[in-house]
Design a protein around this motif. Structure first.
Motif, PDB file in Angstrom:
ATOM      1  N   ARG A  42       5.289  11.810   7.543  1.00 31.13           N
ATOM      2  CA  ARG A  42       4.474  11.157   8.539  1.00 31.13           C
ATOM      3  C   ARG A  42       5.192  11.015   9.875  1.00 31.13           C
ATOM      4  O   ARG A  42       4.566  10.931  10.937  1.00 31.13           O
ATOM      5  N   GLY A  43       6.538  10.996   9.818  1.00 29.11           N
ATOM      6  CA  GLY A  43       7.320  10.715  11.023  1.00 29.11           C
ATOM      7  C   GLY A  43       7.073  11.676  12.174  1.00 29.11           C
ATOM      8  O   GLY A  43       7.212  11.307  13.336  1.00 29.11           O
ATOM      9  N   ALA A  66       7.614  13.820   1.469  1.00 24.84           N
ATOM     10  CA  ALA A  66       8.231  12.488   1.355  1.00 24.84           C
ATOM     11  C   ALA A  66       9.513  12.617   0.558  1.00 24.84           C
ATOM     12  O   ALA A  66       9.544  13.280  -0.479  1.00 24.84           O
ATOM     13  N   SER A  67      10.581  12.005   1.078  1.00 23.91           N
ATOM     14  CA  SER A  67      11.827  12.013   0.298  1.00 23.91           C
ATOM     15  C   SER A  67      12.526  10.660   0.297  1.00 23.91           C
ATOM     16  O   SER A  67      13.289  10.374  -0.617  1.00 23.91           O
ATOM     17  N   TYR A  68      12.281   9.836   1.344  1.00 23.02           N
ATOM     18  CA  TYR A  68      12.912   8.508   1.364  1.00 23.02           C
ATOM     19  C   TYR A  68      11.903   7.515   0.788  1.00 23.02           C
ATOM     20  O   TYR A  68      11.158   6.868   1.505  1.00 23.02           O
ATOM     21  N   GLN A  74      17.463   8.325  -0.054  1.00 24.62           N
ATOM     22  CA  GLN A  74      16.772   9.588  -0.283  1.00 24.62           C
ATOM     23  C   GLN A  74      16.682   9.866  -1.777  1.00 24.62           C
ATOM     24  O   GLN A  74      17.652   9.747  -2.512  1.00 24.62           O
ATOM     25  N   ASP A 102       9.489  17.181  13.885  1.00 20.27           N
ATOM     26  CA  ASP A 102       9.697  15.976  13.071  1.00 20.27           C
ATOM     27  C   ASP A 102      10.371  14.922  13.950  1.00 20.27           C
ATOM     28  O   ASP A 102      10.879  15.223  15.027  1.00 20.27           O
ATOM     29  N   ASP A 103      10.360  13.667  13.460  1.00 16.44           N
ATOM     30  CA  ASP A 103      10.986  12.603  14.249  1.00 16.44           C
ATOM     31  C   ASP A 103      12.503  12.739  14.266  1.00 16.44           C
ATOM     32  O   ASP A 103      13.139  12.531  15.293  1.00 16.44           O
ATOM     33  N   LEU A 104      13.087  13.084  13.101  1.00 16.33           N
ATOM     34  CA  LEU A 104      14.545  13.221  13.061  1.00 16.33           C
ATOM     35  C   LEU A 104      14.969  14.151  11.946  1.00 16.33           C
ATOM     36  O   LEU A 104      14.200  14.411  11.012  1.00 16.33           O
ATOM     37  N   ASP A 106      18.197  14.255   9.271  1.00 11.37           N
ATOM     38  CA  ASP A 106      19.310  13.436   8.793  1.00 11.37           C
ATOM     39  C   ASP A 106      20.236  14.313   7.951  1.00 11.37           C
ATOM     40  O   ASP A 106      21.214  14.874   8.451  1.00 11.37           O
ATOM     41  N   THR A 107      19.922  14.523   6.668  1.00 11.58           N
ATOM     42  CA  THR A 107      20.728  15.443   5.842  1.00 11.58           C
ATOM     43  C   THR A 107      20.290  16.897   6.047  1.00 11.58           C
ATOM     44  O   THR A 107      20.990  17.820   5.640  1.00 11.58           O
ATOM     45  N   GLY A 108      19.098  17.085   6.613  1.00 11.54           N
ATOM     46  CA  GLY A 108      18.555  18.439   6.813  1.00 11.54           C
ATOM     47  C   GLY A 108      17.768  18.960   5.623  1.00 11.54           C
ATOM     48  O   GLY A 108      17.232  20.073   5.669  1.00 11.54           O
ATOM     49  N   LYS A 109      17.654  18.171   4.548  1.00 13.63           N
ATOM     50  CA  LYS A 109      16.967  18.666   3.337  1.00 13.63           C
ATOM     51  C   LYS A 109      15.480  18.927   3.587  1.00 13.63           C
ATOM     52  O   LYS A 109      14.925  19.902   3.090  1.00 13.63           O
ATOM     53  N   THR A 110      14.841  18.039   4.346  1.00 11.94           N
ATOM     54  CA  THR A 110      13.413  18.221   4.642  1.00 11.94           C
ATOM     55  C   THR A 110      13.200  19.497   5.456  1.00 11.94           C
ATOM     56  O   THR A 110      12.352  20.335   5.123  1.00 11.94           O
TER      57      THR A 110
HETATM   58  O1  LIG Z   1      16.932  15.262   6.997  1.00 14.78           O
HETATM   59  P1  LIG Z   1      16.468  14.459   5.829  1.00 14.78           P
HETATM   60  O2  LIG Z   1      17.608  13.757   5.128  1.00 14.78           O
HETATM   61  O3  LIG Z   1      15.634  15.241   4.867  1.00 14.78           O
HETATM   62  O4  LIG Z   1      15.601  13.240   6.380  1.00 14.78           O
HETATM   63  C1  LIG Z   1      14.689  13.335   7.441  1.00 14.78           C
HETATM   64  C2  LIG Z   1      13.294  13.082   6.970  1.00 14.78           C
HETATM   65  O5  LIG Z   1      13.203  11.773   6.371  1.00 14.78           O
HETATM   66  C3  LIG Z   1      12.149  11.026   6.973  1.00 14.78           C
HETATM   67  O6  LIG Z   1      10.924  11.268   6.310  1.00 14.78           O
HETATM   68  P2  LIG Z   1      10.495  10.469   4.969  1.00 14.78           P
HETATM   69  O7  LIG Z   1      10.775  11.339   3.772  1.00 14.78           O
HETATM   70  O8  LIG Z   1      11.132   9.123   4.978  1.00 14.78           O
HETATM   71  O9  LIG Z   1       8.927  10.323   5.081  1.00 14.78           O
HETATM   72  P3  LIG Z   1       8.048   9.763   6.296  1.00 14.78           P
HETATM   73  O10 LIG Z   1       8.149  10.766   7.411  1.00 14.78           O
HETATM   74  O11 LIG Z   1       6.681   9.673   5.726  1.00 14.78           O
HETATM   75  O12 LIG Z   1       8.601   8.417   6.704  1.00 14.78           O
HETATM   76  C4  LIG Z   1      12.075  11.587   8.376  1.00 14.78           C
HETATM   77  O13 LIG Z   1      10.789  11.377   8.948  1.00 14.78           O
HETATM   78  C5  LIG Z   1      12.345  13.055   8.162  1.00 14.78           C
HETATM   79  O14 LIG Z   1      11.152  13.760   7.834  1.00 14.78           O
END
Ligand SMILES: O=P(O)(O)OC[C@H]1O[C@H](OP(=O)(O)OP(=O)(O)O)[C@H](O)[C@@H]1O
Ligand code: HPA
Ligand SMILES: [Mg+2]
Length: 169
Positions: A42-43, A66-68, A74, A102-104, A106-110
């Motif tokens: 959603r971010g 979704a992963s967090y 995570q 995407d908004d950010l 972090d680990t790059g897994k998404t």
């Molecule tokens: O680089 P990563 O470690 O994979 O993390 C980044 C992802 O985590 C958050 O999404 P989240 O899974 O929390 O879902 P959301 O966007 O619905 O909040 C964020 O919006 C990124 O999509």
């Protein structure tokens, strides 16, 4: 280390987020032209809307991931909805001509999972942490890996007690 401590805080207001998303659009405007945006929900929904407005892009698709699941921890990465094949094949295939937002990172897994779906797309985020930087082509602001970014849609107003507490009597 799967989920290292992220004990520094980087709070982001709506104004900051709007300004930084516009800065992302500004940066992207000199990088290329895209026929569609794929936003990672959603971010990614909020920056995708701002970037789409700035760059005049009206075809907007989602990939729902979704992963967090537990706030800042995570877990398993769930692809709830993949990218429409029509968008993958919009140009020469494999996501060419597509901008992924995407908004950010972090680990790059998404991002890694979405890159496998759209290997020829351009990947952009507003914020990035060092471990995820290799996964993203364009971003605006980097914060350290031990920082948690607090987005405005996750925050609310709260009473702050004064430093000097009143004493009874
Ligand atoms: O680089 P990563 O470690 O994979 O993390 C980044 C992802 O985590 C958050 O999404 P989240 O899974 O929390 O879902 P959301 O966007 O619905 O909040 C964020 O919006 C990124 O999509
Ligand atoms: O730092 C963060 N903030 C908000 N959501 C996140 N998802 C992964 N990392 C973060
Ligand atoms: Mg997300």
């Amino acid at each position: 280390m799967e989920n290292p401590a992220q004990d520094k805080a980087f709070p982001v207001s709506w104004d900051m987020f709007h300004r930084d998303s516009r800065a992302l659009a500004w940066r992207l405007s000199s990088v290329g032209e895209w026929k569609a945006i794929v936003c990672i929900t959603r971010g990614g929904l909020v920056p995708a809307g701002i970037v789409a407005r700035e760059l005049g892009i009206r075809t907007i698709e989602t990939v729902c991931i979704a992963s967090y699941h537990d706030y800042d921890t995570q877990g398993r990465l769930d692809v709830i909805k993949p990218v429409d094949p029509k968008v993958v094949d919009l140009d020469d295939g494999e996501g060419s001509g597509v901008l992924v937002i995407d908004d950010l990172v972090d680990t790059g897994k998404t991002m890694k999972v979405v890159r496998e779906m759209l290997p020829k797309a351009h990947f952009a985020t507003v914020y990035a942490k060092p471990v995820g930087v290799p996964m993203v082509d364009t971003f605006v602001t980097e914060v350290s890996q031990d920082t948690w970014i607090y987005f405005p849609w996750d925050m609310g107003w709260q009473f702050q007690p004064p430093l000097a507490k009143e004493t009874a009597g």
